[in-house]
Design an enzyme around this catalytic site. Structure first.
Site, PDB file in Angstrom:
ATOM      1  N   HIS A  17       0.826  -1.215   0.000  1.00 23.27           N
ATOM      2  CA  HIS A  17       0.000   0.000   0.000  1.00 23.27           C
ATOM      3  C   HIS A  17       0.857   1.261   0.000  1.00 23.27           C
ATOM      4  O   HIS A  17       0.333   2.362  -0.123  1.00 23.27           O
ATOM      5  CB  HIS A  17      -0.972  -0.003   1.189  1.00 23.27           C
ATOM      6  CG  HIS A  17      -1.951  -1.138   1.137  1.00 23.27           C
ATOM      7  ND1 HIS A  17      -3.070  -1.214   1.929  1.00 23.27           N
ATOM      8  CD2 HIS A  17      -1.975  -2.258   0.347  1.00 23.27           C
ATOM      9  CE1 HIS A  17      -3.735  -2.335   1.641  1.00 23.27           C
ATOM     10  NE2 HIS A  17      -3.080  -2.980   0.696  1.00 23.27           N
ATOM     11  N   ASP A  24      -4.436  -8.952  -4.512  1.00 27.16           N
ATOM     12  CA  ASP A  24      -4.184  -7.814  -3.630  1.00 27.16           C
ATOM     13  C   ASP A  24      -3.186  -6.900  -4.339  1.00 27.16           C
ATOM     14  O   ASP A  24      -3.024  -6.980  -5.565  1.00 27.16           O
ATOM     15  CB  ASP A  24      -3.692  -8.285  -2.240  1.00 27.16           C
ATOM     16  CG  ASP A  24      -2.410  -9.115  -2.309  1.00 27.16           C
ATOM     17  OD1 ASP A  24      -1.607  -8.928  -3.262  1.00 27.16           O
ATOM     18  OD2 ASP A  24      -2.188  -9.950  -1.420  1.00 27.16           O
TER      19      ASP A  24
HETATM   20  C1  LHQ Z   1       9.699 -18.213  -5.206  1.00 28.07           C
HETATM   21  C2  LHQ Z   1       8.501 -17.583  -5.577  1.00 28.07           C
HETATM   22  C3  LHQ Z   1       7.800 -16.850  -4.603  1.00 28.07           C
HETATM   23  C4  LHQ Z   1       9.459 -17.434  -3.088  1.00 28.07           C
HETATM   24  C5  LHQ Z   1       9.276 -18.584  -7.300  1.00 28.07           C
HETATM   25  N1  LHQ Z   1       8.305 -16.809  -3.366  1.00 28.07           N
HETATM   26  N2  LHQ Z   1      10.161 -18.140  -3.963  1.00 28.07           N
HETATM   27  C6  LHQ Z   1       0.782 -10.773  -0.348  1.00 28.07           C
HETATM   28  C7  LHQ Z   1       0.863 -10.838   1.088  1.00 28.07           C
HETATM   29  C8  LHQ Z   1       1.186 -12.003   1.782  1.00 28.07           C
HETATM   30  C9  LHQ Z   1       1.191 -13.227   1.411  1.00 28.07           C
HETATM   31  C10 LHQ Z   1       0.934 -13.732   0.154  1.00 28.07           C
HETATM   32  O1  LHQ Z   1       0.925 -12.978  -1.008  1.00 28.07           O
HETATM   33  C11 LHQ Z   1       0.779 -11.712  -1.283  1.00 28.07           C
HETATM   34  C12 LHQ Z   1       0.691 -11.296  -2.664  1.00 28.07           C
HETATM   35  C13 LHQ Z   1       1.141 -12.283  -3.722  1.00 28.07           C
HETATM   36  O2  LHQ Z   1       1.961 -11.927  -4.523  1.00 28.07           O
HETATM   37  S1  LHQ Z   1       0.443 -13.827  -3.730  1.00 28.07           S
HETATM   38  C14 LHQ Z   1       1.234 -14.610  -5.097  1.00 28.07           C
HETATM   39  C15 LHQ Z   1       2.617 -15.058  -4.771  1.00 28.07           C
HETATM   40  N3  LHQ Z   1       3.245 -15.662  -5.906  1.00 28.07           N
HETATM   41  C16 LHQ Z   1       2.958 -16.905  -6.316  1.00 28.07           C
HETATM   42  O3  LHQ Z   1       2.123 -17.601  -5.793  1.00 28.07           O
HETATM   43  C17 LHQ Z   1       3.806 -17.427  -7.453  1.00 28.07           C
HETATM   44  C18 LHQ Z   1       4.662 -18.566  -6.974  1.00 28.07           C
HETATM   45  N4  LHQ Z   1       5.544 -19.022  -8.018  1.00 28.07           N
HETATM   46  C19 LHQ Z   1       5.158 -19.806  -9.027  1.00 28.07           C
HETATM   47  O4  LHQ Z   1       4.012 -20.179  -9.162  1.00 28.07           O
HETATM   48  C20 LHQ Z   1       6.207 -20.200 -10.012  1.00 28.07           C
HETATM   49  O5  LHQ Z   1       7.464 -20.067  -9.412  1.00 28.07           O
HETATM   50  C21 LHQ Z   1       6.173 -19.381 -11.307  1.00 28.07           C
HETATM   51  C22 LHQ Z   1       4.919 -19.755 -12.114  1.00 28.07           C
HETATM   52  C23 LHQ Z   1       6.171 -17.870 -11.008  1.00 28.07           C
HETATM   53  C24 LHQ Z   1       7.423 -19.689 -12.142  1.00 28.07           C
HETATM   54  O6  LHQ Z   1       7.538 -21.082 -12.320  1.00 28.07           O
HETATM   55  P1  LHQ Z   1       8.901 -21.705 -12.848  1.00 28.07           P
HETATM   56  O7  LHQ Z   1       9.368 -20.948 -14.026  1.00 28.07           O
HETATM   57  O8  LHQ Z   1       8.656 -23.178 -13.004  1.00 28.07           O
HETATM   58  O9  LHQ Z   1       9.991 -21.451 -11.702  1.00 28.07           O
HETATM   59  P2  LHQ Z   1      10.128 -22.174 -10.283  1.00 28.07           P
HETATM   60  O10 LHQ Z   1       8.797 -22.419  -9.682  1.00 28.07           O
HETATM   61  O11 LHQ Z   1      11.041 -23.348 -10.403  1.00 28.07           O
HETATM   62  O12 LHQ Z   1      10.835 -21.029  -9.410  1.00 28.07           O
HETATM   63  C25 LHQ Z   1      12.254 -20.792  -9.460  1.00 28.07           C
HETATM   64  C26 LHQ Z   1      12.716 -20.518  -8.052  1.00 28.07           C
HETATM   65  O13 LHQ Z   1      12.059 -19.340  -7.570  1.00 28.07           O
HETATM   66  C27 LHQ Z   1      12.305 -21.634  -7.076  1.00 28.07           C
HETATM   67  O14 LHQ Z   1      13.301 -21.703  -6.084  1.00 28.07           O
HETATM   68  P3  LHQ Z   1      14.218 -23.043  -5.954  1.00 28.07           P
HETATM   69  O15 LHQ Z   1      15.079 -22.774  -4.744  1.00 28.07           O
HETATM   70  O16 LHQ Z   1      13.296 -24.202  -5.813  1.00 28.07           O
HETATM   71  O17 LHQ Z   1      15.000 -23.074  -7.250  1.00 28.07           O
HETATM   72  C28 LHQ Z   1      11.042 -21.091  -6.440  1.00 28.07           C
HETATM   73  O18 LHQ Z   1      10.777 -21.613  -5.156  1.00 28.07           O
HETATM   74  C29 LHQ Z   1      11.365 -19.608  -6.357  1.00 28.07           C
HETATM   75  N5  LHQ Z   1      10.144 -18.824  -6.305  1.00 28.07           N
HETATM   76  N6  LHQ Z   1       8.257 -17.839  -6.882  1.00 28.07           N
HETATM   77  N7  LHQ Z   1       6.661 -16.180  -4.891  1.00 28.07           N
END
Ligand code: LHQ
Length: 260
Positions: free
Chosen positions: A87, A142
């Site tokens: 915010h 959000d």
């Molecule tokens: C991550 C993340 C991430 C940490 C990738 N965090 N590490 C507000 C207030 C409080 C709480 C909750 O939320 C909010 C607002 C929001 O923004 S809610 C939405 C949060 N974001 C998500 O849910 C997206 C989570 N990420 C994903 O779904 C995928 O990573 C995407 C689709 C973005 C990308 O997929 P890929 O290209 O397959 O990459 P990956 O999943 O393998 O990610 C690469 C690395 O980045 C991996 O780490 P690692 O150590 O395993 O290599 C992920 O853990 C890390 N990462 N997003 N949001």
């Protein structure tokens, strides 16, 4: 303030913010948000800066909130967290009276998509992708997602993207109006540099005023919008750039705007 999670680069009249947590696709932390707010307020106060660019390091633009930042999500005071981080950050960008360009180099998800949407112009690499990720983890949009996304793509598409959490590629984002332009990944930096430099050479006072007018107009009657336009026009007409713009037109030469 010293910056640990972003890199700030001043290139002439354009300031670049580069999110710099590539291992997590530039997931947003409280610290990163504080750092961005600090840069945006410096940019607001500095007449020499006439355009801001936001981009990401590595293969992500931003994957949204860092879901690993909290000890236990169940115990998180999410409302307080949102107020403290997003915010401040999102309105700082939307209200900045200077052009803001998102150079969307890779995936933009959740609050990372809101961050791109808070910028005025989005130019995406053909490697970029977009998802309104919130619903995938049981949350609602959000960080301005309910306000910003319908303004870009319309209500029906915003509702669909928010409900499904569907991932779309850059070509589809262009088709629905989520981004303004798509360029080959290798050309993104060059294209943004050219575009941002051109924006920075424009009449910055008028740009700041027209941003506010367009942001507010949707909630106004025509009469109210006309009144706001007239008030803003008086301000624009008081600028040196208005005098210069008219003089350049009459003298058949390019204008030399200073932003004042
Ligand atoms: C991550 C993340 C991430 C940490 C990738 N965090 N590490 C507000 C207030 C409080 C709480 C909750 O939320 C909010 C607002 C929001 O923004 S809610 C939405 C949060 N974001 C998500 O849910 C997206 C989570 N990420 C994903 O779904 C995928 O990573 C995407 C689709 C973005 C990308 O997929 P890929 O290209 O397959 O990459 P990956 O999943 O393998 O990610 C690469 C690395 O980045 C991996 O780490 P690692 O150590 O395993 O290599 C992920 O853990 C890390 N990462 N997003 N949001």
């Amino acid at each position: 303030m010293s910056y640990e999670q972003i890199v700030v680069d001043v290139r002439g009249a354009v300031t670049w913010i580069r999110l710099n947590r590539p291992d997590s696709l530039n997931a947003l932390t409280s610290r990163m948000s504080d750092e961005m707010v600090d840069v945006v307020s410096s940019v607001a106060a500095d007449d020499a800066v006439r355009c801001l660019v936001v981009t990401g390091e590595g293969r992500g633009f931003s994957a949204g909130q860092d879901l690993k930042e909290f000890d236990a999500v169940a115990d998180l005071d999410i409302e307080r967290h949102l107020e403290r981080a997003y915010h401040r950050l999102i309105p700082a960008l939307v209200d900045l009276p200077k052009p803001v360009v998102a150079a969307v180099n890779g995936i933009a998800a959740g609050a990372g998509l809101s961050l791109a949407l808070a910028c005025d112009i989005r130019i995406a690499s053909d490697a970029a992708a977009f998802l309104q990720a919130f619903v995938r983890i049981g949350l609602v949009p959000d960080s301005g997602g309910t306000w910003l996304l319908p303004r870009a793509v319309g209500y029906a598409k915003a509702l669909e993207l928010s409900m499904t959490g569907e991932r779309i590629d850059a070509a589809e984002a262009l088709r629905i109006g989520l981004v303004h332009r798509v360029v080959p990944a290798d050309d993104l930096e060059k294209e943004i540099t050219t575009f941002a430099d051109a924006l920075a050479a424009m009449p910055t006072t008028a740009i700041g005023l027209l941003k506010r007018l367009l942001r507010d107009a949707a909630g106004l009657t025509l009469e109210e919008a006309l009144a706001r336009e007239a008030a803003a026009q008086s301000e624009a007409a008081g600028s040196h750039d208005f005098v210069e713009g008219v003089a350049a037109f009459i003298e058949k030469r390019p204008p030399d705007f200073t932003g004042r």
